[in-house]
Design a protein around this motif. Sequence first.
Motif, short mmCIF file in Angstrom:
data_model
loop_
_atom_site.label_atom_id
_atom_site.label_comp_id
_atom_site.label_asym_id
_atom_site.label_seq_id
_atom_site.Cartn_x
_atom_site.Cartn_y
_atom_site.Cartn_z
N SER A 344 0.75 -0.91 -0.06
CA SER A 344 0.16 -0.22 -0.14
C SER A 344 0.89 1.54 -0.31
N GLN A 345 0.62 1.91 -1.14
CA GLN A 345 1.23 3.28 -1.12
C GLN A 345 0.96 4.51 0.12
N SER A 346 -0.31 4.29 0.99
CA SER A 346 -0.61 5.61 1.57
C SER A 346 -0.65 4.32 2.68
N THR A 349 -5.65 2.38 2.90
CA THR A 349 -6.88 2.15 2.82
C THR A 349 -7.56 0.52 3.03
N GLU A 485 -8.26 5.04 -16.17
CA GLU A 485 -8.45 5.81 -14.90
C GLU A 485 -8.07 7.54 -15.21
C1 F6R Z 1 -3.78 3.80 -9.25
C2 F6R Z 1 -4.29 3.75 -7.74
C3 F6R Z 1 -4.80 3.29 -7.36
C4 F6R Z 1 -4.47 2.51 -5.55
C5 F6R Z 1 -5.17 2.26 -4.62
C6 F6R Z 1 -3.96 1.64 -3.50
O1 F6R Z 1 -3.36 4.70 -10.35
O2 F6R Z 1 -3.62 4.89 -7.19
O3 F6R Z 1 -5.54 1.82 -7.71
O4 F6R Z 1 -3.15 1.97 -6.07
O5 F6R Z 1 -6.22 2.73 -4.70
O6 F6R Z 1 -3.86 2.13 -2.78
P1 F6R Z 1 -2.52 2.51 -2.21
O7 F6R Z 1 -1.53 1.76 -2.47
O8 F6R Z 1 -2.40 3.78 -1.37
O9 F6R Z 1 -3.27 1.23 -0.44
#
Ligand code: F6R
Length: 604
Positions: A344-346, A349, A485
């Motif tokens: 997860s980036q953030s 999620t 997207e």
């Molecule tokens: C697509 C995008 C989303 C995120 C997804 C998961 O460009 O950004 O599909 O990859 O919402 O988000 P994280 O990585 O924050 O859990």
Amino acid sequence: MCGIIGYVGKQDAVPIIVDGLKKLEYRGYDSSGIAVHGKDGISVVKQKGRLSALEEQLAKTPLEGSLGIGHTRWATHGEPSDINSHPHIGSQSKIAIVHNGIIENYKQLKNYLEKRGVVFASQTDSEVIAQLAEYYYSGDAIETVIKMTSRLEGSYALGIMCLDDPGTLIATRKDNPLIVGVSDGGHFIASDVPAILKHTNTVHYLEDNEIAVLKAGSVEFFNADKEPLQKTPETITWNPDSAEKGGYPHFMLKEIMEQPKVLRDTLHSAIHSGGNKDVINDLDIARFNKIVITACGSAYNAGVVGKYVFERLCRFPAIEVELASEFRYKDAVIDEKTLVILISQSGETADTIAALREAKAKGAVTLSIVNVVGSTIAKEADCCLFTAAGPEIAVATTKAFSAQLMILYVLAIWFGAKLGKISAEAEQMLFWELENIPSYVEEILAQVDSIQKYAAEYVSCKNTFFIGRNIDYAIALEGSLKLKEISYVHSEAYAGGELKHGPISLVEENTLIVAISNCKSLYGKIMSNVEQVVSRGARVLLIGNCPDAAEDEKLSHISIPGSIDLFSPSVTVAALQLFSYYVAANKGLDIDKPRNLAKSVTVE
Ligand code: F6R
């Protein structure tokens, strides 16, 4: 989803809050608002539409005060409208709140309050928080917050101001992120670091059910029993410039261009930072009989790439990739012999957090790959590897995705070596190739003009299929998601071999096929797919290591450098990102904030 910022100090709150909202707009952008505690009590200005609409409104109705809260919204309950925008204020104008999250029992609470004469102004779940707080208000703001939140079911990050307390900003949270920033110039609350980075890099991460009480000269923390807490601040290492566009027209383009550095930083921190190595050394990979990778959206696509890489380098018998939104409800067959990897980036999620908690409840060992230090997934997983992408502002992820791939490669090599599946020589050679990836990506970024030309050529195509085989199929998934997207072009990704099992019936004149071919042994197969679609009128953009493509006039071609097909997704994705970006740019779209989307999906 939804961004919160609050400020208390000696300066004018409005410019600080508006600037912070600009940094948070990626979390939601259908409406925004500000409440300020000034000499006439609490005043609110809120407006449907982009932040610029709020700024116009503020120019007509200026707000003054050095205590304020602001919000940028991604609607869940109640359509985007002026009245449904935050901040919400109780009917006696005593308490104003901003909220990120969802109050699941808001209907019951609304009924309860309406029966007691409270009149609601909006259709939101959030207003119930302001009304309930006002209903319980006893003159003691902390006690009121404790009592009010004890009635809430669901998730929330809250900024709260009371009419009776003109110098105090209160914050609390449950299952939604909230940070408290401290500086000599004042104190802040925010959903995310970029909103306050220009003012301070010293932050406290608020934990669930903790309450922060911020005044111009102090910050105090309490637990849900009103007992004081000692919290240690953390220092954010992100550069404040990284939250600015730096001359690029969009954050997305800037973030695409930053990838060589991000890849170098991520590789460097993965290999050289003691922390990361310790994580892996402590993880006895041989004790597991199954690996499950789970995530959402692009992070899931990174997981699909990871599955191919793990299979090839670790020869692990059971590797699954699951969408976190499915994994959390499927009663997964996992136990203490399962390693669950969450990406997860953030780190916030909601579905991925739920998957993490489900995995832990079943006894699995959890390893997260996260970009945001201090986020829920980073903290709750048994161990965490950080991507060094810096703040990612564009809603469509680019550099964080690339950093996730880099960490997955490193993990796969380490696991493969630990399991004795790759020799020391092979390990060295693989790391050597990882070191080369940033310069391969630079080669792609240098081809920006020709990629831009292809995007202009194909912008009229209404349907696109991304095809690839093996690891190329994995990265086709991400190429397709990126295009749809941000450019709103209908697009699907298929394994090349699947075309004949259905999708080929949709191929007609002007269908665009983006064929990805980096796996040398499968080049002939993908080229057969290309022949099949060209003969049905499709146009083809071929991306990869394709020896004779340049001679074929029917095809456009982007050449992908690199010697190990397993790592080609990292290079290919840069071309795919640029292509999508320029298709969207040709259509004049709002690339950083695509319609209906928000970054950091903190609701289900
Ligand atoms: C697509 C995008 C989303 C995120 C997804 C998961 O460009 O950004 O599909 O990859 O919402 O988000 P994280 O990585 O924050 O859990």
